[in-house]
Design a protein around this motif. Structure first.
Motif, PDB file in Angstrom:
ATOM      1  N   ALA A  68       0.867  -1.241   0.059  1.00 44.96           N
ATOM      2  CA  ALA A  68      -0.145  -0.015   0.057  1.00 44.96           C
ATOM      3  C   ALA A  68       0.931   1.252   0.148  1.00 44.96           C
ATOM      4  CB  ALA A  68      -1.016   0.073   1.163  1.00 44.96           C
ATOM      5  N   ASP A  69       1.986   1.166   0.600  1.00 43.98           N
ATOM      6  CA  ASP A  69       2.887   2.252   0.749  1.00 43.98           C
ATOM      7  C   ASP A  69       3.663   2.428  -0.696  1.00 43.98           C
ATOM      8  OD1 ASP A  69       3.564   3.553   3.446  1.00 43.98           O
ATOM      9  OD2 ASP A  69       5.575   3.375   2.629  1.00 43.98           O
ATOM     10  N   VAL A  70       4.113   1.541  -1.097  1.00 44.39           N
ATOM     11  CA  VAL A  70       4.761   1.819  -2.289  1.00 44.39           C
ATOM     12  C   VAL A  70       3.694   2.106  -3.532  1.00 44.39           C
ATOM     13  CG1 VAL A  70       5.922   0.345  -4.181  1.00 44.39           C
ATOM     14  CG2 VAL A  70       6.497  -0.231  -1.832  1.00 44.39           C
ATOM     15  N   LYS A  71       2.717   1.798  -3.477  1.00 43.06           N
ATOM     16  CA  LYS A  71       1.715   2.148  -4.414  1.00 43.06           C
ATOM     17  C   LYS A  71       1.138   3.857  -4.216  1.00 43.06           C
ATOM     18  CE  LYS A  71       0.023  -0.305  -7.155  1.00 43.06           C
ATOM     19  NZ  LYS A  71       0.441  -0.263  -8.689  1.00 43.06           N
ATOM     20  N   ALA A  72       0.984   3.859  -3.137  1.00 38.47           N
ATOM     21  CA  ALA A  72       0.693   5.229  -2.558  1.00 38.47           C
ATOM     22  C   ALA A  72       1.698   6.284  -2.980  1.00 38.47           C
ATOM     23  CB  ALA A  72       0.414   5.383  -1.287  1.00 38.47           C
ATOM     24  N   LEU A  73       3.061   5.890  -2.891  1.00 35.53           N
ATOM     25  CA  LEU A  73       4.062   6.734  -3.542  1.00 35.53           C
ATOM     26  C   LEU A  73       3.890   7.102  -4.936  1.00 35.53           C
ATOM     27  CD1 LEU A  73       6.324   7.924  -1.728  1.00 35.53           C
ATOM     28  CD2 LEU A  73       7.865   5.922  -2.655  1.00 35.53           C
ATOM     29  N   GLN A  74       3.649   6.021  -5.603  1.00 37.92           N
ATOM     30  CA  GLN A  74       3.434   5.972  -6.872  1.00 37.92           C
ATOM     31  C   GLN A  74       2.235   7.156  -7.410  1.00 37.92           C
ATOM     32  OE1 GLN A  74       2.621   2.192  -8.547  1.00 37.92           O
ATOM     33  NE2 GLN A  74       4.796   1.530  -8.176  1.00 37.92           N
ATOM     34  N   TYR A  75       0.972   6.840  -6.460  1.00 37.06           N
ATOM     35  CA  TYR A  75      -0.046   7.673  -6.910  1.00 37.06           C
ATOM     36  C   TYR A  75       0.002   9.049  -6.384  1.00 37.06           C
ATOM     37  CZ  TYR A  75      -2.357   3.273  -6.567  1.00 37.06           C
ATOM     38  OH  TYR A  75      -3.047   1.937  -7.055  1.00 37.06           O
ATOM     39  N   GLN A  76       1.005   9.222  -5.374  1.00 34.61           N
ATOM     40  CA  GLN A  76       1.354  10.624  -5.112  1.00 34.61           C
ATOM     41  C   GLN A  76       2.240  11.309  -6.306  1.00 34.61           C
ATOM     42  OE1 GLN A  76       4.362  12.575  -4.072  1.00 34.61           O
ATOM     43  NE2 GLN A  76       3.076  14.162  -3.219  1.00 34.61           N
ATOM     44  N   ARG A  77       3.107  10.785  -6.713  1.00 29.45           N
ATOM     45  CA  ARG A  77       3.910  11.246  -7.777  1.00 29.45           C
ATOM     46  C   ARG A  77       3.082  11.442  -8.934  1.00 29.45           C
ATOM     47  NH1 ARG A  77       7.263  12.521  -4.258  1.00 29.45           N
ATOM     48  NH2 ARG A  77       8.955  11.096  -3.312  1.00 29.45           N
ATOM     49  N   GLN A  78       2.116  10.776  -9.078  1.00 28.25           N
ATOM     50  CA  GLN A  78       1.274  11.181 -10.124  1.00 28.25           C
ATOM     51  C   GLN A  78       0.190  11.896 -10.101  1.00 28.25           C
ATOM     52  OE1 GLN A  78      -0.517   7.213 -10.689  1.00 28.25           O
ATOM     53  NE2 GLN A  78       1.252   6.003 -11.548  1.00 28.25           N
ATOM     54  N   GLY A  79       0.166  12.674  -8.601  1.00 25.46           N
ATOM     55  CA  GLY A  79      -0.546  13.831  -8.498  1.00 25.46           C
ATOM     56  C   GLY A  79      -1.905  13.361  -8.015  1.00 25.46           C
ATOM     57  N   ARG A  80      -2.165  11.883  -7.888  1.00 30.19           N
ATOM     58  CA  ARG A  80      -3.470  11.585  -7.475  1.00 30.19           C
ATOM     59  C   ARG A  80      -3.636  11.635  -5.963  1.00 30.19           C
ATOM     60  NH1 ARG A  80      -2.964   6.355 -11.007  1.00 30.19           N
ATOM     61  NH2 ARG A  80      -5.463   5.816 -10.576  1.00 30.19           N
ATOM     62  N   MET A  81      -2.748  11.596  -5.394  1.00 40.04           N
ATOM     63  CA  MET A  81      -2.940  11.536  -3.867  1.00 40.04           C
ATOM     64  C   MET A  81      -2.044  12.617  -3.124  1.00 40.04           C
ATOM     65  SD  MET A  81      -2.226   8.078  -1.690  1.00 40.04           S
ATOM     66  CE  MET A  81      -3.629   7.013  -1.505  1.00 40.04           C
ATOM     67  N   LEU A  82      -2.401  13.066  -1.885  1.00 41.31           N
ATOM     68  CA  LEU A  82      -1.702  14.269  -1.125  1.00 41.31           C
ATOM     69  C   LEU A  82      -0.372  13.485  -0.826  1.00 41.31           C
ATOM     70  CD1 LEU A  82      -4.581  15.553   1.253  1.00 41.31           C
ATOM     71  CD2 LEU A  82      -3.970  16.243  -0.975  1.00 41.31           C
ATOM     72  N   THR A  83       0.156  14.696  -0.140  1.00 40.60           N
ATOM     73  CA  THR A  83       1.561  14.174   0.436  1.00 40.60           C
ATOM     74  C   THR A  83       1.236  13.221   1.454  1.00 40.60           C
ATOM     75  OG1 THR A  83       3.764  14.979   1.432  1.00 40.60           O
ATOM     76  CG2 THR A  83       1.764  16.091   2.044  1.00 40.60           C
ATOM     77  N   PHE A  84       2.132  12.123   1.748  1.00 43.70           N
ATOM     78  CA  PHE A  84       1.880  11.327   2.842  1.00 43.70           C
ATOM     79  C   PHE A  84       2.947  10.872   3.559  1.00 43.70           C
ATOM     80  CE2 PHE A  84       2.553   7.075   1.919  1.00 43.70           C
ATOM     81  CZ  PHE A  84       2.920   6.990   0.462  1.00 43.70           C
ATOM     82  N   ALA A  85       2.823  10.199   4.742  1.00 39.03           N
ATOM     83  CA  ALA A  85       4.032   9.671   5.555  1.00 39.03           C
ATOM     84  C   ALA A  85       4.135   8.057   5.279  1.00 39.03           C
ATOM     85  CB  ALA A  85       3.797  10.042   6.976  1.00 39.03           C
TER      86      ALA A  85
END
Lengths: 325, 362
Positions: B50-67
């Motif tokens: 979930a973390d690795v995928k979230a990092l991708q989504y964030q880089r794609q501008g689909r998710m906010l910054t996260f920890a």
């Protein structure tokens, strides 16, 4: 009915709610064994036990932060801050958690917390013991702020605050803790939060005040005698503000004055005048007036009389406003 | 008692698993049933993916910054597995693995980082507090929850997390002290991941260990290998038993490492060397635990492949669902600050709705 001081009425309301609701807990610095530095909570620990009425370490952040946790786990905490001027280390918890947790959790964790704190000057105290910091709470969405000016309202507003499922900041005007007594019903009753009280009807001028300043204003009105017909409103709740009562009054009188102990700039008076302008602009016959402390730090007692307005000053300003043409 | 064997002042660190998943400390190997062990592992893998995928989504501008949580899964899953369903979790903001184990759904976790408060509205029977952003302030919440548990004799205990940086904060001191004074059922876990954003642990405190701070509150403290899920389980289990016996709080320092950035806005290459990160990758908590499970014949290559594939699919589908349903209406903005909306706010909401209507097509 019993004749109680404002302080006695607060004690009575706490005692009654501790008795009725086992989820109520009362605590703070010296609030347990000795009953607080002003003795507001006197006798409560003996009656309700050390687990529900207790002393805390000198830790304002823990006092207020633990309230967040207690509320999340089903209690109705009533933390006491010894003087409002010392609330700053705990202000973080009030502003970032107590006010926000309901919203943040989309209603899962409401915060039925009452934060009591003595406020205001006129008691010849040291630095940090005399401030009026209404604005710092009224400006935070999610908080309610009430200030009683009479023993009857002290009990009724506190009872309403304890039963409220949202956080209420309860300012206690310490100058009038023991100033006078009033008949206060033994039984439980509530004074609704968000409703001002018309203390005295009048037709020439509207004055809004609260807390200890209400009594200075009453004195000023009495001193002025029958020449002026003044409508006096005790705001009682600062947030949410009873705009309607104020607007209706100004529509009738055409003249508006607010008297408060806090400093002028961005004081509650600023907000009241904005609302009067929005709601009664075409009824105004004179510019609205603020009678407040100047924008300076509360002086030590030798200079305090230059800071807090008194009945004489209020009467002087009322005359000016009443005669403005 | 476990805590008597490890003195934080002497930097004695508790661990039971070595890098190859072998038990090095038989005396304190926890007794966990096979199903739970596998469930712990699967949740660690879910958190990682979930973390690795979230990092991708964030880089794609689909998710906010996260920890991101990568590298810290063991110090979260171990304690949660040791806790009862009714025990509370009071997180800081890097506890996604712990939250998932305690019953926060991935959809909710993602919804929060997607930018919607509904992601913090967990199910009613999930005793987890929302993500807490202001550093250190959650420790006081934990003390209060635990105070209420003690008063109501509910049998619940509370686990709260804080970082190494957070221990410099006054609220950490006030909260741990408050809990200790009243002997409330509370366990504070410091995830010492070596950095507070860019500031190294040495600049947080002159103390040799963070666990030793416990002694100044009159409570036990222990330093644990935070990448050893079994050691974290065992230390927490003992701490929870103490808590529920009325013996008061415990402080656990989990020595771990944040493999990723502080948040997606952070560039860790500025303040730490890649060789250091590589050293910690060797100690990856998931790899170690997988080896342990394999040694116990509870896990194999086929199971791993299947889990990876299913989890990736689940995570991808969950995020799609969040993108579809995570939008925000006017009611969502206005309706949650108060139980009953004050008249002023009602008027503000009505004015805004009127504006939206009037300005249509402008």
């Amino acid at each position: 009915m019993a004749k109680l001081t404002l302080l006695g009425a607060i004690n009575n309301a706490l005692d009654q709610q501790l008795e009725k609701d086992k989820n109520v807990v009362v605590y703070g610095e010296d609030a347990g064994f000795e009953g607080g530095v002003f003795r507001v909570t006197k006798g409560l620990q003996k009656k309700h036990g050390k687990d529900r009425v207790f002393d805390t370490p000198i830790s304002e952040a823990a006092i207020l932060g633990s309230a967040v946790g207690m509320a999340a786990n089903g209690l109705r905490p009533i933390p006491e801050i010894q003087f409002s001027g010392f609330m700053f280390p705990g202000y973080n918890q009030i502003a970032v958690h107590i006010a926000r947790m309901r919203n943040r959790s989309r209603g899962k964790y409401p915060m039925p917390i009452v934060v009591r704190m003595p406020y205001g000057g006129g008691v010849r105290a040291l630095e940090h013991h005399s401030e009026s910091l209404e604005t710092l709470f009224a400006h935070i969405p999610g908080l309610k702020l009430v200030i009683p000016a009479t023993p009857y309202d002290a009990k009724g507003l506190l009872t309403a605050a304890i039963k409220d499922n949202d956080p209420v900041i309860y300012f206690e005007p310490k100058k009038i803790y023991r100033a006078f007594k009033q008949e206060v019903p033994e039984e439980e009753y509530e004074v609704p939060i968000g409703k001002a009280r018309i203390v005295k009807e009048g037709s020439d001028l509207t004055v809004v005040s609260w807390g200890a300043m209400l009594h200075e204003t009453q004195k000023a009105i009495k001193d002025l005698g029958d020449d002026y017909s003044i409508e006096l409103i005790d705001l009682r709740t600062i947030a949410p503000m009873d705009t309607k009562t104020v607007i209706e009054s100004v529509k009738k009188t055409g003249r508006f004055m607010v008297v408060h102990e806090a400093v002028k700039t961005l004081g509650i008076g600023s907000e009241l005048i904005s609302r009067v302008n929005e709601g009664a602009f075409f009824h105004l016959e004179a510019q609205p007036t603020r009678v407040t402390a100047p924008d300076i730090t509360v002086p030590l007692p030798k200079g305090e009389h230059h800071h807090i307005v008194d009945a004489k000053r209020i009467a002087h300003e009322i005359k000016k406003l009443a005669h403005f043409e | 008692m476990l805590f008597d064997h490890y003195d934080p002042l002497k930097k004695e660190m508790f661990g039971v698993l070595d890098k190859d998943g072998k038990i090095t400390n038989k005396d304190f190997e926890p007794d966990i049933d096979d199903d739970t062990l596998v469930h712990m592992y699967k949740t660690m893998v879910l958190a990682r993916i979930a973390d690795v995928k979230a990092l991708q989504y964030q880089r794609q501008g689909r998710m906010l910054t996260f920890a991101p949580v990568q590298g810290q899964e063991a110090c979260q899953i171990g304690p949660m597995a040791a806790s009862a369903k009714s025990d509370w979790l009071v997180p800081a903001f890097r506890e996604a693995a712990a939250m998932l184990y305690k019953g926060v759904s991935l959809k909710q976790a993602y919804l929060y980082w997607f930018g919607n408060e509904r992601g913090s509205r967990y199910d009613d029977d999930v005793n987890v507090m929302p993500i807490n952003v202001p550093i250190g302030s959650q420790v006081n919440h934990a003390a209060g929850i635990a105070y209420a548990a003690k008063l109501k004799k509910s049998g619940e205990a509370v686990i709260t997390y804080i970082g190494d940086g957070g221990t410099s904060h006054g609220e950490f001191h006030e909260g741990v002290n408050f809990g200790a004074v009243y002997s409330v059922p509370m366990v504070t876990i410091i995830q010492n991941n070596q950095y507070a954003i860019s500031t190294p642990r040495e600049l947080a405190t002159k103390a040799k260990t963070l666990a030793q701070k416990a002694s100044s509150y009159g409570i036990p403290g222990i330093q644990v290998d935070g990448n050893d899920v079994l050691a974290m389980y065992e230390a927490t289990k003992v701490a929870l038993e103490r808590a529920k016996n009325g013996d008061g709080p415990t402080l656990i320092e989990a020595v771990t490492y944040r493999l990723g950035p502080h948040t997606t806005s952070d560039d860790p290459s500025i303040y730490r060397k890649e060789t250091e990160v590589e050293e910690w990758r060797e100690k990856d908590p998931i790899t170690r635990f997988k080896k342990y499970l394999s040694n116990r014949k509870l896990w194999n290559k086929d199971k791993e492949e299947k889990l990876q594939e299913e989890t990736k699919k689940f995570v991808t589908n969950t995020f799609k669902e969040v993108e579809k349903t995570g939008q925000y209406g006017v009611d969502d903005v206005y309706d949650y600050n108060y139980e009953t909306m004050p008249d002023d706010l009602k008027a503000q909401k009505e004015a805004y709705l009127a504006y939206l209507k009037e300005s249509e097509g402008e």
